[in-house]
Design a protein around this motif. Structure first.
Motif, PDB file in Angstrom:
ATOM      1  N   SER A 303       0.833  -1.210   0.000  1.00 34.97           N
ATOM      2  CA  SER A 303       0.000   0.000   0.000  1.00 34.97           C
ATOM      3  C   SER A 303       0.863   1.254   0.000  1.00 34.97           C
ATOM      4  N   ILE A 304       1.983   1.232   0.753  1.00 34.98           N
ATOM      5  CA  ILE A 304       2.890   2.379   0.753  1.00 34.98           C
ATOM      6  C   ILE A 304       3.477   2.592  -0.637  1.00 34.98           C
ATOM      7  N   ILE A 305       3.887   1.488  -1.274  1.00 38.53           N
ATOM      8  CA  ILE A 305       4.460   1.596  -2.627  1.00 38.53           C
ATOM      9  C   ILE A 305       3.431   2.147  -3.603  1.00 38.53           C
ATOM     10  N   MET A 306       2.192   1.634  -3.525  1.00 37.72           N
ATOM     11  CA  MET A 306       1.158   2.097  -4.451  1.00 37.72           C
ATOM     12  C   MET A 306       0.822   3.566  -4.208  1.00 37.72           C
ATOM     13  N   ILE A 307       0.775   3.983  -2.938  1.00 39.58           N
ATOM     14  CA  ILE A 307       0.502   5.400  -2.640  1.00 39.58           C
ATOM     15  C   ILE A 307       1.619   6.267  -3.204  1.00 39.58           C
ATOM     16  N   TYR A 308       2.866   5.799  -3.038  1.00 36.99           N
ATOM     17  CA  TYR A 308       3.992   6.571  -3.574  1.00 36.99           C
ATOM     18  C   TYR A 308       3.894   6.677  -5.096  1.00 36.99           C
ATOM     19  N   ILE A 309       3.575   5.555  -5.748  1.00 39.93           N
ATOM     20  CA  ILE A 309       3.482   5.567  -7.220  1.00 39.93           C
ATOM     21  C   ILE A 309       2.356   6.499  -7.680  1.00 39.93           C
ATOM     22  N   PHE A 310       1.177   6.385  -7.030  1.00 43.03           N
ATOM     23  CA  PHE A 310       0.039   7.216  -7.436  1.00 43.03           C
ATOM     24  C   PHE A 310       0.312   8.699  -7.191  1.00 43.03           C
ATOM     25  N   SER A 311       0.810   9.004  -5.970  1.00 44.32           N
ATOM     26  CA  SER A 311       1.051  10.411  -5.659  1.00 44.32           C
ATOM     27  C   SER A 311       2.148  10.987  -6.534  1.00 44.32           C
ATOM     28  N   ASN A 312       3.187  10.180  -6.809  1.00 43.99           N
ATOM     29  CA  ASN A 312       4.263  10.649  -7.681  1.00 43.99           C
ATOM     30  C   ASN A 312       3.756  10.880  -9.098  1.00 43.99           C
ATOM     31  N   SER A 313       2.842   9.993  -9.550  1.00 42.74           N
ATOM     32  CA  SER A 313       2.263  10.174 -10.883  1.00 42.74           C
ATOM     33  C   SER A 313       1.515  11.506 -10.981  1.00 42.74           C
ATOM     34  N   TYR A 314       0.718  11.807  -9.960  1.00 47.98           N
ATOM     35  CA  TYR A 314      -0.027  13.073  -9.968  1.00 47.98           C
ATOM     36  C   TYR A 314       0.924  14.271  -9.876  1.00 47.98           C
ATOM     37  N   ASN A 315       1.836  14.234  -8.914  1.00 51.75           N
ATOM     38  CA  ASN A 315       2.729  15.382  -8.711  1.00 51.75           C
ATOM     39  C   ASN A 315       3.601  15.653  -9.928  1.00 51.75           C
TER      40      ASN A 315
END
Length: 596
Positions: A303-315
């Motif tokens: 979940s941490i990895i997916m949150i990082y990937i999603f948030s990084n994609s948006y940012n």
């Protein structure tokens, strides 16, 4: 409203982390904790159930073994003929042995062999006329034995006894025994002498029953608490003269002790004690705990990895969009080249590109409109002049050639007359040849007129060959497809060669294709020159490039052109066109014809 405003001020990455902590991580820890507690209870309950079932199976098997021994003892005790022979006073030893071999031996041996849980069946009697041996022994010899003394303590007709006897095979060693003792007093008329049946139980069979269940360590304990058989003490030899006493306190705390009573004879109860190690249960619970912890940790990391990937994609994409917006402020309308994806931000990036592109077009149209208008006007004037020139030159040449032809006829210049006729026909064909697609036969006739002119020009230094398959004569191809290659062969290949020139034109059908080959033995050209022939910016190859473009427009990817050439080895051009019978829908697009 104030809360929503404050939420809008929070960065996207912090929003993701907050949602994850409050709505995912904390509930996940609680759920996994409850799940582990429930699993631990289920494991303990299942472990207790398995231990209880294992104890029940041992109890059932031991009951079956004891009942088998009881059935044998009962059958022997109620055997009237056997009781009569055992109570008979034999006058002579020969009479006893006759009865022994005829009846007594077989009767006991039959009972012993019918049940494999029995080691031995013996009968003890005080009948002095019976000689001891095999299955029959004197009672006086048994009265001092441990098993008989143990039997007398029960004061019953039948009793199971556990006892220790000397091991005659190993000095100073004793081994445990379990025997069923029964007094034979069923018939009053045969009670002259005392008679006792002794059935020795096979301890190995009992140990196998106890060892078959691997979940626990089992002990068979008599009414006095003495250990008769254990599952981890296979046929134990020891120096003790008495049976060991079971001490439950030894197993307290570290083991789970289960007890089940087995009633082998009326009012004679033994106990089956099962000892299960609690470390095994703890190990299973620990394994489940490790598994649950591993799943929890894996869920957390994923979940941490997916949150990082999603948030990084948006940012990342938002920052890129912000960067290009600042460029637009400084009149830089460069597009975002990176793929923005198919989500909302990707749609926003594509919309930004469209908007930037349209703004850039509008600016260019406003700034360069007048310049482009003037360029169009100039190009239109040049096109009109070229058209007039192209119309004037052929008519002027055609009229001049007709005048020369009249003079040559008058002077009887036959060779010159023929060549002028071919030249005149060529010009006339150019003037009236308006068709876009022409039969291959017409294309070959036009090409042959050109070759005859070149033959007159080069005389004996030049010759040509034309091979046309009859089956393909009527197929139509774009006009001026072959002649530019032939002209190129004569002008650039043969003219520069010192040897006699040869040009071969061959057209034939090959399956669903028409193959056209134009070959010469001229000076050829280097490999890099061949690569430039079909390029739009090539110099001196206008005719060949024009043919290629017209074939591309008519046949798209359904045709193939290949040019092979090497210095001093000549040039070969091969064109593969689709058979018109299989390509009725090919578009007819008129192309310009400019000889190179």
């Amino acid at each position: 409203m104030n809360f929503i405003k404050k939420v809008d001020d929070i960065p996207i990455r912090l929003k993701f982390v907050s949602v994850y902590m409050i709505f995912i991580l904390i509930p996940m820890v609680i759920i996994y904790g409850v799940f582990f507690t429930r699993i631990s209870k289920e494991v303990r309950l299942r472990e207790e159930t398995e231990l209880s079932q294992s104890l029940d199976r041992v109890h059932k098997d031991l009951m079956f073994l004891s009942e088998g021994c009881l059935y044998i003892a009962r059958d022997i005790a109620i055997d009237r003929s056997l009781n009569a022979l055992l109570d008979y006073t034999y006058p002579f030893s020969s009479d006893y042995y006759a009865a022994y071999y005829n009846t007594l031996r077989d009767s006991i041996q039959r009972y012993q062999s019918v049940f494999n849980n029995v080691v031995k069946v013996s009968v003890f009697t005080n009948n002095p006329t019976m000689d001891p041996g095999a299955f029959f022994y004197p009672l006086d010899q048994a009265k001092d034995s441990l098993w008989f003394q143990e039997y007398k303590r029960y004061d019953k007709q039948s009793a199971f006894v556990g006892w220790v006897e000397e091991n005659t095979l190993i000095q100073k060693k004793r081994n445990k025994q379990i025997s069923l003792i029964r007094k034979m007093d069923e018939f009053n008329q045969y009670n002259t002498y005392e008679k006792y049946i002794k059935i020795d139980v096979n301890l190995i069979k009992i140990e196998n029953i106890l060892q078959k269940e691997s979940l626990m360590t089992f002990l068979l304990v008599n009414q006095q608490g003495q250990i008769l058989v254990t599952s981890d003490d296979a046929y134990l030899y020891n120096n003790s003269k008495e049976l060991s006493v079971f001490d439950k306190g030894i197993y307290h705390g570290k083991n789970k002790v289960l007890t089940k009573t087995i009633t082998i004879i009326d009012n004679q109860n033994w106990n089956i004690i099962g000892i299960g190690s609690t470390s095994r249960l703890s190990k299973r619970i620990q394994n489940y705990g490790i598994l649950i912890f591993g799943l929890c940790l894996l869920s957390f990391l994923l979940s941490i990895i997916m949150i990082y990937i999603f948030s990084n994609s948006y940012n990342r994409r938002i920052h890129m969009l912000q960067k290009h917006m600042k460029k637009v402020e400084h009149s830089d309308f460069s597009l975002i080249r990176q793929d923005g994806g198919k989500d909302e931000i990707g749609y926003l990036m594509r919309s930004f590109n469209k908007m930037t592109h349209r703004i850039n077009d509008l600016v260019n149209k406003v700034l360069y409109f007048e310049l482009r208008e003037k360029e169009h006007q100039l190009a239109s004037v040049k096109a009109e002049l070229n058209y007039l020139q192209s119309q004037m030159d052929p008519h002027f040449l055609f009229n001049t050639l007709n005048a020369i032809l009249v003079v040559c006829n008058r002077k009887n210049y036959t060779d010159i007359t023929e060549i002028i006729k071919y030249l005149s026909k060529t010009l006339r064909r150019l003037l009236v040849w308006d068709d876009v697609m022409v039969p291959i036969e017409d294309e070959i006739n036009f090409t042959e007129m050109y070759l005859k002119i070149e033959k007159f020009r080069f005389q004996d230094k030049f010759d040509y060959t034309i091979e046309l398959e009859d089956a393909v004569k009527h197929y139509k191809i774009p006009k001026m497809t072959i002649q530019p290659f032939v002209e190129n062969a004569c002008k650039h290949g043969i003219q520069a060669s010192k040897d006699n020139g040869q040009v071969l034109v061959r057209i034939y059908g090959l399956g669903e294709q028409i193959v056209m080959v134009i070959q010469d033995n001229g000076v050829g050209m280097p490999t890099e020159k061949v690569a430039e022939l079909l390029q739009d910016n090539s110099q001196g190859n206008i005719g060949i490039n024009n043919v290629y473009k017209r074939l591309k427009l008519n046949y798209q990817d359904a045709f193939h052109m290949k040019i092979e050439s090497a210095l001093q080895l000549g040039t070969t051009v091969m064109i593969h066109l689709p058979n018109p019978d299989h390509n009725r829908a090919s578009s007819e697009i008129e192309g310009g014809v400019v000889n190179g």
